[in-house]
Write a protein that holds these residues in place. Structure first.
Motif, PDB file in Angstrom:
ATOM      1  N   PRO A  40      -5.731  -2.135   1.665  1.00 14.40           N
ATOM      2  CA  PRO A  40      -5.110  -0.948   1.078  1.00 14.40           C
ATOM      3  C   PRO A  40      -3.612  -1.150   0.876  1.00 14.40           C
ATOM      4  O   PRO A  40      -3.009  -2.045   1.472  1.00 14.40           O
ATOM      5  CB  PRO A  40      -5.389   0.133   2.125  1.00 14.40           C
ATOM      6  CG  PRO A  40      -5.446  -0.627   3.419  1.00 14.40           C
ATOM      7  CD  PRO A  40      -6.062  -1.963   3.089  1.00 14.40           C
ATOM      8  N   ALA A  41      -3.018  -0.331   0.031  1.00 11.99           N
ATOM      9  CA  ALA A  41      -1.568  -0.380  -0.175  1.00 11.99           C
ATOM     10  C   ALA A  41      -0.887   0.320   0.984  1.00 11.99           C
ATOM     11  O   ALA A  41      -1.168   1.490   1.273  1.00 11.99           O
ATOM     12  CB  ALA A  41      -1.206   0.278  -1.498  1.00 11.99           C
ATOM     13  N   ARG A  42       0.021  -0.392   1.663  1.00 10.74           N
ATOM     14  CA  ARG A  42       0.692   0.167   2.837  1.00 10.74           C
ATOM     15  C   ARG A  42       2.204  -0.005   2.713  1.00 10.74           C
ATOM     16  O   ARG A  42       2.676  -0.840   1.950  1.00 10.74           O
ATOM     17  CB  ARG A  42       0.181  -0.516   4.109  1.00 10.74           C
ATOM     18  CG  ARG A  42      -1.253  -0.183   4.458  1.00 10.74           C
ATOM     19  CD  ARG A  42      -1.774  -1.047   5.593  1.00 10.74           C
ATOM     20  NE  ARG A  42      -2.022  -2.421   5.184  1.00 10.74           N
ATOM     21  CZ  ARG A  42      -2.391  -3.389   6.007  1.00 10.74           C
ATOM     22  NH1 ARG A  42      -2.537  -3.136   7.297  1.00 10.74           N
ATOM     23  NH2 ARG A  42      -2.615  -4.611   5.554  1.00 10.74           N
TER      24      ARG A  42
ATOM     25  N   THR B 271      -3.259  -1.426  -9.186  1.00  8.68           N
ATOM     26  CA  THR B 271      -4.457  -0.960  -8.502  1.00  8.68           C
ATOM     27  C   THR B 271      -4.202  -0.879  -7.005  1.00  8.68           C
ATOM     28  O   THR B 271      -3.413  -1.641  -6.445  1.00  8.68           O
ATOM     29  CB  THR B 271      -5.640  -1.897  -8.770  1.00  8.68           C
ATOM     30  OG1 THR B 271      -5.330  -3.191  -8.257  1.00  8.68           O
ATOM     31  CG2 THR B 271      -5.911  -2.012 -10.266  1.00  8.68           C
ATOM     32  N   LYS B 272      -4.887   0.064  -6.357  1.00  7.79           N
ATOM     33  CA  LYS B 272      -4.761   0.265  -4.918  1.00  7.79           C
ATOM     34  C   LYS B 272      -6.149   0.478  -4.334  1.00  7.79           C
ATOM     35  O   LYS B 272      -6.898   1.339  -4.792  1.00  7.79           O
ATOM     36  CB  LYS B 272      -3.860   1.474  -4.600  1.00  7.79           C
ATOM     37  CG  LYS B 272      -2.435   1.352  -5.127  1.00  7.79           C
ATOM     38  CD  LYS B 272      -1.623   2.595  -4.797  1.00  7.79           C
ATOM     39  CE  LYS B 272      -0.207   2.504  -5.352  1.00  7.79           C
ATOM     40  NZ  LYS B 272       0.595   3.731  -5.057  1.00  7.79           N
TER      41      LYS B 272
ATOM     42  N   GLN C  39      -2.805  -5.881  -7.922  1.00  8.67           N
ATOM     43  CA  GLN C  39      -3.111  -4.971  -6.823  1.00  8.67           C
ATOM     44  C   GLN C  39      -1.926  -4.921  -5.874  1.00  8.67           C
ATOM     45  O   GLN C  39      -1.358  -5.947  -5.520  1.00  8.67           O
ATOM     46  CB  GLN C  39      -4.360  -5.431  -6.077  1.00  8.67           C
ATOM     47  CG  GLN C  39      -4.722  -4.562  -4.874  1.00  8.67           C
ATOM     48  CD  GLN C  39      -5.934  -5.088  -4.136  1.00  8.67           C
ATOM     49  OE1 GLN C  39      -6.695  -5.887  -4.672  1.00  8.67           O
ATOM     50  NE2 GLN C  39      -6.118  -4.653  -2.896  1.00  8.67           N
ATOM     51  N   LEU C  40      -1.554  -3.722  -5.470  1.00 12.88           N
ATOM     52  CA  LEU C  40      -0.437  -3.535  -4.542  1.00 12.88           C
ATOM     53  C   LEU C  40      -0.959  -3.599  -3.111  1.00 12.88           C
ATOM     54  O   LEU C  40      -1.881  -2.879  -2.732  1.00 12.88           O
ATOM     55  CB  LEU C  40       0.249  -2.190  -4.792  1.00 12.88           C
ATOM     56  CG  LEU C  40       1.418  -1.826  -3.868  1.00 12.88           C
ATOM     57  CD1 LEU C  40       2.552  -2.821  -4.014  1.00 12.88           C
ATOM     58  CD2 LEU C  40       1.903  -0.407  -4.157  1.00 12.88           C
TER      59      LEU C  40
ATOM     60  N   THR D 216       5.562   2.514  -1.277  1.00 16.24           N
ATOM     61  CA  THR D 216       4.478   2.294  -2.245  1.00 16.24           C
ATOM     62  C   THR D 216       4.597   3.216  -3.459  1.00 16.24           C
ATOM     63  O   THR D 216       3.967   2.950  -4.490  1.00 16.24           O
ATOM     64  CB  THR D 216       3.115   2.504  -1.577  1.00 16.24           C
ATOM     65  OG1 THR D 216       3.092   3.802  -0.945  1.00 16.24           O
ATOM     66  CG2 THR D 216       2.862   1.427  -0.539  1.00 16.24           C
ATOM     67  N   ASP D 217       5.374   4.281  -3.346  1.00 16.98           N
ATOM     68  CA  ASP D 217       5.570   5.202  -4.473  1.00 16.98           C
ATOM     69  C   ASP D 217       6.944   5.022  -5.126  1.00 16.98           C
ATOM     70  O   ASP D 217       7.322   5.843  -5.985  1.00 16.98           O
ATOM     71  CB  ASP D 217       5.414   6.660  -4.007  1.00 16.98           C
ATOM     72  CG  ASP D 217       3.997   6.961  -3.528  1.00 16.98           C
ATOM     73  OD1 ASP D 217       3.045   6.397  -4.119  1.00 16.98           O
ATOM     74  OD2 ASP D 217       3.846   7.730  -2.564  1.00 16.98           O
TER      75      ASP D 217
END
Length: 650
Positions: free
Chosen positions: A306-308, A287-288, A350-351, A312-313
Motif C-alpha cells: 500500500p501507499a504509506r 496507482t495505490k 504505483q506509489l 502521499t497526497d
C-alpha cells in the motif's frame, strides 16, 4: 586460524605501494574531507586570493578520486587517535590533492595547454558572494606570510610536516611520489624544502606550528560570506538580459518556415504531446494498492504494497518525482544497479511511499520491473537523487524491505506490510541476541549501522524480518535499494539462513557489493581432517545471484579450525558452479600446519569421487592432503562418480 597456521590463495607479494580501488579512495575522501581541503588550501599559491583558494581547494579534493584501481605509497600518518597507521586510500587521495595544488601554482605558458588545476574551478561555484575563512590573530597572520614566501614544494613540505605530522623522510617520500625532486643539486628546490622542514619546529608565542595550521584561519570548511561588487554585478545582469532577448529573437527568426534551423521531416518537437507520457507524469494517475490487498492476493511482491507515508497526497512533490524520473537534470545524482534500465516510466506507476526521512523528502515508486527512489532536500530541490533497482520476479523473500534513507553510515528501511517484527543481528556474533528495531506507523525502521560502506569487517549487521506466518528471514545491505536475501544449504534445496551459517564467511559479502545481487547462499560442501592431527577444517562455497541472471559471483573458502573467518581459496564470476544447475565445486589451498610443514589441501562436493594433483598423487574421496612447498602452484582436478572431469573453481 591460530598464529601458527596460515593459508595462501595466491602468491605472496609486498612492495612500497598498495593497490587502491575507487570505493576505498571515496571512503577516505568522505571521512577526511575537511582535512584534505585544509591541506589543499594551505598548499595553493596565496596569490590566487582567499575566495579563489577556498573554491579551488574544494574542487581539487572533489576531483581526487581515481578512474579505476590505482596505487598509493604506504606512508604512515598521525590521523588516528592512537598510534601510527597506514591508510592506502587516504595516502592516494592526499598525493592527488598535493599534485593538483602544486600544478595550480605553475605559470601559464603560451606553447602548452594549461593544466586543469591552473584554471578557475568549474565546480563548486558561488554567485554573488565572496567566501573566506575566519580571520585569526597575529600568529596566524605571521604564519600565512611565512607560507606565502615559500615556493609550492617547500610549502607542501612545511604543511605535511606540521599538519600531517610526518617525519622528514616520510615528507620526502610523499613529494617524490608526486614528482618533486627532493635530492637535487645545491641551490635548487631541495634546499628550500630542507629549510622549510627545519622551520616547522619553530613556535610562535608558545603555540606550536601544528596548532596554528589547525586554526580556523586556515579552515576552508568554516567560512564567512560577503557580497561581491554590487554595481558591477548589476551592469553584468543588464548585459546578460539584453543578450538573452537577442538570442530569443534570432532563434524565432531562424525557426520560421523556410530555409532555417527549424524541425524537419518526421521528428516531433521536444514537447510534443504524448498521451502515454502525460499519463505517466500525472500524479493523479498513480496507482495505490489497498491496505489489505496483500492478504487476499496470490502474489506477495511490491505490487501489493500500500501507499504509506505522510506525503502521499503532496501532489507537487509527486509531480516533481515523476518529472525527474522522466527527464533528470544535470544536477540530479542518478544511480542504477547493474542491468537496470534508468529510463522514463512506461505508464502510470504505483506509489509505495512518500514522506520525510532524515532531513529529506523521499518518494518510492514501482513500475512492475523497477523500484525507484526519489529524494530531495526538505528545503528546495537542489541536490536531488534518483535511484533505480531491478525487482522483476520478486517474491515475499525479495520484497520484504526497501532502503528509504542513508546517512552517516546508517541505513533505514521501509518494510513490507506483512512484516510483523524487525531486528538487527550481527552475523559475526551468532550467539548474541538480535536487537529489536523500532518502526514508525508507516513501516520505516530506526537507523542502524550498514555494512555496505564499512572499511573494516569488525561486524556485519543483517536485517531479520519475521512475517505474519512466523517465518524469519535474514537480509543484508550491499549498497543497493533492495537488501540481499541470505540463505544456506545445498544450492538445489536452500533454506533460510541463521546467523551461525554466516558467522565465519560474512566478511566475504564485500565482494558482492553494488552488483545487483538478489540473494546469496552459503554452503559448507565438505569437511576435511587436517594432517599432523590439527583438527577438522570446512570448505564453504558462497554464491551471489543477481537480478539480471548474469554476473554471479562465487567464492570457495577454506575455514581452518579455530579461525574467525574463512580464507578465499578460489573465486569465479558468471559460471554455474555451486549453483542449481551445477552444484559440483572443487578448490584447493596451500596450508601450513602448526608443525611448520606445508601441505596442498583440496576439497570437493560430495559428488566428487576422486581428487588428483597434476604429476602427483591421486586419492579417492572428495578431499586430498599432500605434502607441498611454500609458493607452489600445483594444478588440482577431480572426477565425479559418472566420470566427468571437474576443475578447481576459477
Amino acid at each position: 586460524m591460530s598464529s601458527s597456521q596460515s593459508t595462501k590463495a595466491a602468491a605472496p607479494h609486498g612492495s612500497a605501494t598498495t593497490v587502491v580501488d575507487v570505493e576505498q579512495a571515496e571512503a577516505a575522501l568522505v571521512e577526511h574531507y575537511p582535512r584534505l581541503v585544509r591541506l589543499a588550501y594551505l598548499v595553493l599559491p596565496p596569490g590566487l586570493g582567499r575566495n579563489r583558494r577556498v573554491l579551488s581547494a574544494h574542487a581539487l579534493v572533489q576531483r581526487a578520486l581515481p578512474r579505476g584501481r590505482a596505487t598509493a605509497p604506504a606512508v604512515p600518518d598521525q590521523r588516528r587517535p592512537t598510534g601510527r597507521g597506514t591508510d592506502p586510500g587516504y595516502a592516494y587521495v592526499r598525493c592527488q590533492v598535493l599534485r593538483a595544488a602544486l600544478d595550480a601554482g605553475l605559470p601559464l605558458r603560451r606553447a602548452a595547454w594549461p593544466k586543469r588545476a591552473q584554471l578557475p574551478p568549474l565546480l563548486p561555484q558561488v554567485w554573488g558572494l565572496r567566501l573566506f575563512p575566519r580571520s585569526g590573530g597575529a600568529d596566524e597572520l605571521a604564519l600565512d606570510q611565512r607560507l606565502a614566501a615559500l615556493s609550492g614544494p617547500a610549502r607542501a613540505a612545511y604543511v605535511l610536516r606540521g599538519l600531517e605530522r610526518l617525519t622528514d623522510d616520510e615528507v620526502r617520500r610523499v613529494l617524490d611520489t608526486i614528482g618533486v625532486d627532493t635530492e637535487g643539486p645545491e641551490g635548487t628546490e631541495a634546499d628550500a624544502i630542507d629549510a622549510a622542514l627545519a622551520d616547522v619546529g619553530a613556535a610562535a608565542d608558545g603555540r606550536s606550528t601544528a596548532a596554528l595550521l589547525e586554526s580556523p584561519e586556515f579552515d576552508p570548511c568554516s567560512l564567512q560570506a560577503r557580497p561581491t561588487d554590487l554595481m558591477r554585478r548589476r551592469q553584468h545582469l543588464k548585459a546578460a538580459g539584453v543578450a538573452a532577448v537577442a538570442a530569443l529573437v534570432c532563434g524565432a527568426l531562424l525557426g520560421m518556415p523556410g530555409d532555417g534551423w527549424g524541425p524537419d521531416g518526421a521528428a516531433a518537437p521536444p514537447y510534443a504531446k504524448n498521451p502515454a507520457a502525460e499519463a505517466a507524469l500525472d500524479p493523479g494517475r498513480l496507482t495505490k494498492a489497498a491496505p489489505t490487498a496483500w492478504k487476499q492476493s496470490a502474489r506477495t511482491d511490491f505490487s501489493v504494497w500500500p501507499a504509506r507515508g505522510e506525503l502521499t497526497d503532496d501532489r507537487p512533490l509527486l509531480r516533481r518525482a515523476l518529472a525527474v524520473w522522466a527527464r533528470p537534470g544535470k544536477s540530479v545524482q542518478v544511480s542504477a544497479t547493474p542491468g537496470t534500465a534508468s529510463g522514463a516510466p512506461p505508464g502510470p506507476a504505483q506509489l509505495l511511499f512518500a514522506g520525510p526521512v532524515d532531513g529529506a523528502r523521499v518518494v518510492l515508486l514501482y513500475d512492475g520491473m523497477r523500484v525507484v527512489r526519489y529524494a530531495e532536500p526538505r528545503e528546495g530541490t537542489g541536490g536531488a537523487a534518483l535511484d533505480f533497482a531491478r525487482v522483476d520476479g520478486a517474491d515475499a523473500a525479495d520484497a520484504g524491505a526497501v532502503v528509504v534513507g542513508r546517512a552517516d553510515g546508517n541505513v533505514r528501511y521501509l518494510t513490507a506490510p506483512w512484516v510483523r517484527t524487525a531486528a538487527v543481528r550481527d552475523l559475526l556474533k551468532p550467539g548474541g541476541e538480535a536487537a529489536a528495531l523500532r518502526r514508525t506507523a508507516a513501516g520505516v525502521t530506526d537507523p542502524f549501522a550498514s555494512p555496505a560502506l564499512a572499511r573494516e569487517c569488525r561486524s556485519w549487521n543483517a536485517l531479520q524480518l519475521r512475517d505474519h506466518s512466523g517465518a524469519a528471514r535474514l537480509t543484508t545491505d550491499l549498497g543497493e535499494l533492495t537488501p540481499a536475501h541470505l540463505t544456506a544449504g545445498r544450492p538445489d534445496a536452500p533454506r533460510e539462513a541463521a546467523a551461525k551459517d554466516w558467522s565465519r564467511t560474512a566478511c566475504s559479502l564485500t565482494a558482492a557489493r553494488s552488483h545487483g545481487v538478489r540473494a546469496v547462499n552459503t554452503w559448507a560442501y565438505a569437511r576435511q581432517d587436517l594432517p599432523d592431527g590439527s583438527g577438522s577444517a570446512a570448505w564453504v562455497c558462497t554464491r551471489a545471484e543477481t537480478w539480471r541472471g548474469g554476473g554471479e559471483r562465487v567464492l570457495a573458502q577454506f575455514v581452518a579450525p579455530g579461525a574467525r573467518a574463512g580464507a578465499v581459496a578460489a573465486k569465479a564470476e558468471g559460471g554455474a558452479a555451486c549453483g542449481v544447475r551445477q552444484p559440483s565445486v572443487l578448490a584447493g589451498v596451500l596450508w601450513k600446519s602448526p608443525a611448520g610443514s606445508w601441505y596442498l589441501l583440496a576439497g570437493g562436493s560430495k559428488d566428487v569421487s576422486s581428487v588428483s594433483v597434476a604429476g602427483g598423487e591421486r586419492g579417492s574421496g572428495n578431499t586430498l592432503a599432500v605434502r607441498s612447498e611454500q609458493g607452489a602452484r600445483p594444478r588440482v582436478t577431480g572426477h565425479l562418480r559418472n566420470g566427468t572431469k571437474v576443475r578447481t573453481l576459477r
